[in-house]
Design a protein around this motif. Structure first.
Motif, PDB file in Angstrom:
ATOM      1  N   GLU A 194       0.976  -1.179   0.016  1.00 19.70           N
ATOM      2  CA  GLU A 194       0.052  -0.114   0.097  1.00 19.70           C
ATOM      3  C   GLU A 194       0.882   1.374  -0.035  1.00 19.70           C
ATOM      4  O   GLU A 194       0.400   2.180  -0.575  1.00 19.70           O
ATOM      5  CB  GLU A 194      -0.717   0.070   1.148  1.00 19.70           C
ATOM      6  N   ASN A 195       2.024   1.031   0.492  1.00 25.79           N
ATOM      7  CA  ASN A 195       2.984   2.465   0.595  1.00 25.79           C
ATOM      8  C   ASN A 195       4.192   1.952   0.319  1.00 25.79           C
ATOM      9  O   ASN A 195       5.071   1.998   1.252  1.00 25.79           O
ATOM     10  CB  ASN A 195       2.953   2.815   2.182  1.00 25.79           C
ATOM     11  N   PRO A 196       4.542   1.699  -0.865  1.00 24.61           N
ATOM     12  CA  PRO A 196       5.901   1.215  -1.174  1.00 24.61           C
ATOM     13  C   PRO A 196       6.953   2.360  -1.114  1.00 24.61           C
ATOM     14  O   PRO A 196       8.236   1.690  -1.138  1.00 24.61           O
ATOM     15  CB  PRO A 196       5.641   0.910  -3.032  1.00 24.61           C
ATOM     16  N   ASP A 197       6.680   3.502  -0.990  1.00 27.33           N
ATOM     17  CA  ASP A 197       7.895   4.298  -0.646  1.00 27.33           C
ATOM     18  C   ASP A 197       7.985   4.906   0.757  1.00 27.33           C
ATOM     19  O   ASP A 197       8.915   5.492   1.102  1.00 27.33           O
ATOM     20  CB  ASP A 197       7.567   5.934  -1.373  1.00 27.33           C
ATOM     21  N   ASN A 198       7.278   3.960   1.630  1.00 24.26           N
ATOM     22  CA  ASN A 198       7.640   4.086   3.089  1.00 24.26           C
ATOM     23  C   ASN A 198       8.902   3.349   3.645  1.00 24.26           C
ATOM     24  O   ASN A 198       8.881   2.213   3.600  1.00 24.26           O
ATOM     25  CB  ASN A 198       6.302   3.908   3.910  1.00 24.26           C
ATOM     26  N   THR A 199       9.918   4.087   3.908  1.00 24.84           N
ATOM     27  CA  THR A 199      11.062   3.604   4.088  1.00 24.84           C
ATOM     28  C   THR A 199      11.178   2.604   5.285  1.00 24.84           C
ATOM     29  O   THR A 199      11.590   1.793   5.796  1.00 24.84           O
ATOM     30  CB  THR A 199      12.277   4.394   4.032  1.00 24.84           C
ATOM     31  N   THR A 200      10.241   3.172   6.359  1.00 24.22           N
ATOM     32  CA  THR A 200      10.201   2.423   7.830  1.00 24.22           C
ATOM     33  C   THR A 200       9.397   1.186   7.527  1.00 24.22           C
ATOM     34  O   THR A 200       9.919   0.208   8.198  1.00 24.22           O
ATOM     35  CB  THR A 200       9.345   3.081   8.673  1.00 24.22           C
ATOM     36  N   TYR A 201       8.541   1.138   6.602  1.00 28.12           N
ATOM     37  CA  TYR A 201       7.541  -0.186   6.427  1.00 28.12           C
ATOM     38  C   TYR A 201       8.557  -1.072   5.853  1.00 28.12           C
ATOM     39  O   TYR A 201       8.452  -2.127   6.053  1.00 28.12           O
ATOM     40  CB  TYR A 201       6.241   0.076   5.488  1.00 28.12           C
ATOM     41  N   ARG A 202       9.285  -0.518   4.743  1.00 29.67           N
ATOM     42  CA  ARG A 202      10.156  -1.507   3.940  1.00 29.67           C
ATOM     43  C   ARG A 202      11.272  -1.941   5.010  1.00 29.67           C
ATOM     44  O   ARG A 202      11.682  -3.159   4.734  1.00 29.67           O
ATOM     45  CB  ARG A 202      10.864  -0.623   2.829  1.00 29.67           C
ATOM     46  N   HIS A 203      11.843  -1.296   5.795  1.00 32.25           N
ATOM     47  CA  HIS A 203      12.615  -1.758   6.717  1.00 32.25           C
ATOM     48  C   HIS A 203      12.333  -2.911   7.609  1.00 32.25           C
ATOM     49  O   HIS A 203      12.990  -3.879   7.855  1.00 32.25           O
ATOM     50  CB  HIS A 203      13.527  -0.710   7.364  1.00 32.25           C
ATOM     51  N   ASN A 204      11.064  -2.550   8.173  1.00 31.91           N
ATOM     52  CA  ASN A 204      10.562  -3.581   9.083  1.00 31.91           C
ATOM     53  C   ASN A 204      10.372  -4.808   8.149  1.00 31.91           C
ATOM     54  O   ASN A 204      10.416  -5.924   8.710  1.00 31.91           O
ATOM     55  CB  ASN A 204       9.123  -2.983   9.688  1.00 31.91           C
ATOM     56  N   LEU A 205       9.755  -4.775   7.088  1.00 31.10           N
ATOM     57  CA  LEU A 205       9.726  -6.031   6.450  1.00 31.10           C
ATOM     58  C   LEU A 205      10.882  -6.628   6.178  1.00 31.10           C
ATOM     59  O   LEU A 205      11.071  -8.028   6.177  1.00 31.10           O
ATOM     60  CB  LEU A 205       9.030  -5.496   4.906  1.00 31.10           C
ATOM     61  N   LEU A 206      11.948  -6.012   5.744  1.00 28.10           N
ATOM     62  CA  LEU A 206      13.400  -6.626   5.393  1.00 28.10           C
ATOM     63  C   LEU A 206      13.817  -7.436   6.636  1.00 28.10           C
ATOM     64  O   LEU A 206      14.389  -8.538   6.592  1.00 28.10           O
ATOM     65  CB  LEU A 206      14.205  -5.471   5.258  1.00 28.10           C
ATOM     66  N   VAL A 207      13.625  -6.742   7.830  1.00 28.19           N
ATOM     67  CA  VAL A 207      13.919  -7.376   9.083  1.00 28.19           C
ATOM     68  C   VAL A 207      13.160  -8.616   9.254  1.00 28.19           C
ATOM     69  O   VAL A 207      13.812  -9.858   9.831  1.00 28.19           O
ATOM     70  CB  VAL A 207      13.667  -6.293  10.564  1.00 28.19           C
ATOM     71  N   ASN A 208      11.835  -8.436   8.977  1.00 32.97           N
ATOM     72  CA  ASN A 208      10.837  -9.824   9.235  1.00 32.97           C
ATOM     73  C   ASN A 208      11.370 -10.849   8.241  1.00 32.97           C
ATOM     74  O   ASN A 208      11.570 -11.929   8.800  1.00 32.97           O
ATOM     75  CB  ASN A 208       9.669  -9.252   8.739  1.00 32.97           C
ATOM     76  N   TYR A 209      11.751 -10.590   7.052  1.00 36.24           N
ATOM     77  CA  TYR A 209      12.461 -11.671   6.415  1.00 36.24           C
ATOM     78  C   TYR A 209      13.758 -12.353   6.797  1.00 36.24           C
ATOM     79  O   TYR A 209      13.659 -13.589   6.742  1.00 36.24           O
ATOM     80  CB  TYR A 209      12.490 -10.904   4.814  1.00 36.24           C
ATOM     81  N   GLY A 210      14.418 -11.332   7.524  1.00 30.35           N
ATOM     82  CA  GLY A 210      15.656 -12.148   8.022  1.00 30.35           C
ATOM     83  C   GLY A 210      15.598 -12.773   9.054  1.00 30.35           C
ATOM     84  O   GLY A 210      15.997 -13.806   9.384  1.00 30.35           O
ATOM     85  N   ASN A 211      14.556 -12.402  10.099  1.00 30.15           N
ATOM     86  CA  ASN A 211      14.072 -13.356  11.089  1.00 30.15           C
ATOM     87  C   ASN A 211      13.534 -14.712  10.959  1.00 30.15           C
ATOM     88  O   ASN A 211      14.061 -15.522  11.490  1.00 30.15           O
ATOM     89  CB  ASN A 211      13.259 -12.527  12.190  1.00 30.15           C
ATOM     90  N   LEU A 212      12.855 -14.522   9.834  1.00 25.98           N
ATOM     91  CA  LEU A 212      12.148 -15.817   9.561  1.00 25.98           C
ATOM     92  C   LEU A 212      13.065 -16.732   8.722  1.00 25.98           C
ATOM     93  O   LEU A 212      13.215 -18.028   8.941  1.00 25.98           O
ATOM     94  CB  LEU A 212      10.828 -15.696   8.254  1.00 25.98           C
ATOM     95  N   GLY A 213      13.821 -16.195   8.014  1.00 29.98           N
ATOM     96  CA  GLY A 213      15.026 -17.159   7.296  1.00 29.98           C
ATOM     97  C   GLY A 213      15.884 -17.501   8.283  1.00 29.98           C
ATOM     98  O   GLY A 213      16.267 -18.840   8.139  1.00 29.98           O
ATOM     99  N   ASP A 214      16.366 -17.044   9.387  1.00 28.11           N
ATOM    100  CA  ASP A 214      17.064 -17.323  10.495  1.00 28.11           C
ATOM    101  C   ASP A 214      16.462 -18.924  11.123  1.00 28.11           C
ATOM    102  O   ASP A 214      17.006 -19.886  11.243  1.00 28.11           O
ATOM    103  CB  ASP A 214      17.309 -16.506  11.639  1.00 28.11           C
ATOM    104  N   VAL A 215      15.290 -18.693  11.431  1.00 31.83           N
ATOM    105  CA  VAL A 215      14.610 -19.617  12.173  1.00 31.83           C
ATOM    106  C   VAL A 215      14.406 -20.831  11.275  1.00 31.83           C
ATOM    107  O   VAL A 215      14.699 -21.934  11.377  1.00 31.83           O
ATOM    108  CB  VAL A 215      13.165 -19.185  12.552  1.00 31.83           C
ATOM    109  N   LEU A 216      14.098 -20.658   9.852  1.00 31.82           N
ATOM    110  CA  LEU A 216      14.002 -21.646   8.806  1.00 31.82           C
ATOM    111  C   LEU A 216      15.353 -22.392   8.637  1.00 31.82           C
ATOM    112  O   LEU A 216      15.233 -23.758   8.709  1.00 31.82           O
ATOM    113  CB  LEU A 216      13.281 -21.433   7.786  1.00 31.82           C
TER     114      LEU A 216
END
Length: 325
Positions: free
Chosen positions: A55-77
């Motif tokens: 919904e907000n592709p230019d929102n850098t805070t939302y993008r960074h939070n998503l990036l962090v989330n991908y990293g956390n899930l990748g670690d657990v997997l």
């Protein structure tokens, strides 16, 4: 929080807060090794955060939070050493998304070192996950190479930044390990030598230090040379044990014992490869009280993952660029 979002599902701040709550609880479960619960919570957070970014592709805070989330899930997997769910394909899929998102941020603002470092972190984790699959070792090496190239650029811009030196050395180390798996011992030796050189610049007795990396790379280099039949390896092995003990000096007691035991064991191993007797009685095994204690503690540790590494490319603590948020 769930009730608040249910009452106002269009509220982006509320949804962002709910995503943060899921991710934070996931980190708690991850640290207490409730890995399946952690993965479930990270996925719930992803559902919210992916929606916010769409919904907000230019929102850098939302993008960074998503990036962090991908990293956390990748670690657990799969990419977290010692304990993970063994889902290599799942980890690779989410870490590729993390890398793509980090690359977008980096290209949007090439001067943003944080975005560049996020890209390095994602590529490093991606390479680490790929080493779990023998068919993807070349791809892992390519990811390490791309991360290493950018890390060296960051170090050139800020040579006193510890995190950049840490990643530079670890990427050389991981590349060496992967080259060994590919049977390319000569190339691996060069990478271990590069890791040793980088770590040698950070051997201070206080504050940021790369002493453990220095010990591992020195020992690995001696072992590779011994397996290649280096006639000088016996002397190199004795020096390896001495360097391990010297590098351990000035650290806390537990680390000192661990590094001393590791250095002695690896020195003994490479002497065995060279077919030479152990010339240093201190290298024949844990002799001090601290070394014996470290050996006993190690025997009680949980089994390693199949990777058998000494830590991921980045720390799993929340301060890491790809882990917090």
């Amino acid at each position: 929080m769930q009730r608040a979002v249910a009452l106002d599902p269009a509220s982006r701040p509320l949804r962002n807060d709910l995503g943060l709550a899921y991710a934070t609880l996931g980190q708690i479960f991850q640290r207490t090794l409730r890995l399946r619960d952690a993965a479930d919570l990270y996925r719930r957070a992803l559902d919210i955060r992916e929606g916010l970014v769409n919904e907000n592709p230019d929102n850098t805070t939302y993008r960074h939070n998503l990036l962090v989330n991908y990293g956390n899930l990748g670690d657990v997997l799969a990419s977290q050493p010692w304990q993970n769910l063994g889902d290599t394909s799942g980890a690779i899929a989410v870490l590729e998304k993390a890398a793509a998102l980090a690359e977008l941020s980096r290209r949007t603002d090439p001067a943003d070192r944080g975005a560049s470092f996020d890209f390095v972190n994602a590529k490093c984790r991606l390479g680490l996950a790929m080493t779990e699959d023998p068919a993807r070792l070349d791809a892992a090496l390519a990811n390490y190479a791309e991360a290493a190239r950018l890390t060296k650029e960051l170090r050139a811009q800020d040579p006193k930044r510890y995190a950049y030196a840490q990643f530079d050395g670890l990427l050389e180390w991981r590349s060496g390990q992967t080259l060994l798996l590919l049977g390319r011992s000569d190339a691996a030796a060069k990478r271990f030598e590069a890791a040793q050189t980088i770590a040698a610049g950070w051997l201070g007795t206080s504050g940021a230090t790369l002493r453990p990396l220095y010990v591992r790379s020195t020992a690995a280099l001696a072992t590779v040379r011994a397996q290649a039949g280096d006639v000088q390896c016996g002397r190199a092995c004795s020096r390896c044990g001495a360097r391990a003990r010297a590098a351990a000096a000035g650290t806390d007691q537990r680390r000192c014992a661990r590094l001393s035991v590791g250095g002695s064991r690896l020195s003994r191993d490479c002497q065995a490869h060279a077919g030479e007797p152990a010339g240093d009685a201190r290298g024949s095994g844990p002799s001090s009280r601290e070394e014996r204690g470290a050996a006993a503690n190690r025997s009680r540790r949980p089994p390693k993952s199949s990777r058998g590494g000494n830590g991921s490319c980045a720390t799993s603590k929340p301060s890491s660029p790809l882990v917090s948020g």
